[in-house]
Design a protein around this motif. Structure first.
Motif, short mmCIF file in Angstrom:
data_model
loop_
_atom_site.label_atom_id
_atom_site.label_comp_id
_atom_site.label_asym_id
_atom_site.label_seq_id
_atom_site.Cartn_x
_atom_site.Cartn_y
_atom_site.Cartn_z
N GLU A 160 34.53 126.53 -44.16
CA GLU A 160 34.38 127.90 -44.66
C GLU A 160 34.80 128.04 -46.12
O GLU A 160 34.43 129.02 -46.78
N VAL B 77 33.52 133.83 -43.91
CA VAL B 77 33.78 133.96 -42.48
C VAL B 77 32.90 135.09 -41.94
O VAL B 77 32.53 136.01 -42.67
N SER B 78 32.59 135.04 -40.65
CA SER B 78 31.70 136.04 -40.07
C SER B 78 32.42 137.30 -39.60
O SER B 78 31.85 138.39 -39.60
N ASP B 79 33.68 137.15 -39.19
CA ASP B 79 34.43 138.30 -38.70
C ASP B 79 35.92 137.95 -38.69
O ASP B 79 36.31 136.85 -39.07
N ILE B 80 36.74 138.88 -38.23
CA ILE B 80 38.19 138.69 -38.25
C ILE B 80 38.61 137.54 -37.32
O ILE B 80 39.56 136.81 -37.61
N ASN B 81 37.90 137.35 -36.23
CA ASN B 81 38.23 136.23 -35.33
C ASN B 81 37.98 134.90 -36.02
O ASN B 81 38.75 133.94 -35.85
N ASP B 82 36.90 134.81 -36.77
CA ASP B 82 36.59 133.61 -37.53
C ASP B 82 37.67 133.37 -38.59
O ASP B 82 38.12 132.25 -38.80
N TYR B 83 38.10 134.45 -39.24
CA TYR B 83 39.16 134.36 -40.25
C TYR B 83 40.45 133.83 -39.61
O TYR B 83 41.10 132.94 -40.15
N ASP B 84 40.81 134.38 -38.46
CA ASP B 84 42.04 133.93 -37.78
C ASP B 84 41.95 132.47 -37.36
O ASP B 84 42.95 131.76 -37.39
#
Length: 57
Positions: free
Chosen positions: A29, A48-55
């Protein structure tokens, strides 16, 4: 897209730069890495695609 700051124990000097380079190469990423001064050693631009991806990263 997000920006992530990173601090290392040995960011100054070639050994710290090489360690960071190797670590960042494993992060798909991460699209750009900037070496900084002051409190932050590195700034990474990551896609990243969303907050879950970020985490996860």
């Amino acid at each position: 897209m997000v920006f992530v700051t990173a601090r290392t124990k040995s960011a100054h000097g070639s050994a710290g730069s090489q360690t960071c380079t190797r670590a960042v190469q494993d992060i798909a990423e991460a699209v750009q890495v900037y070496r900084m001064g002051c409190e932050t050693d590195y700034l990474l631009r990551e896609v990243v695609s969303d907050i879950n991806d970020y985490d996860r990263v």
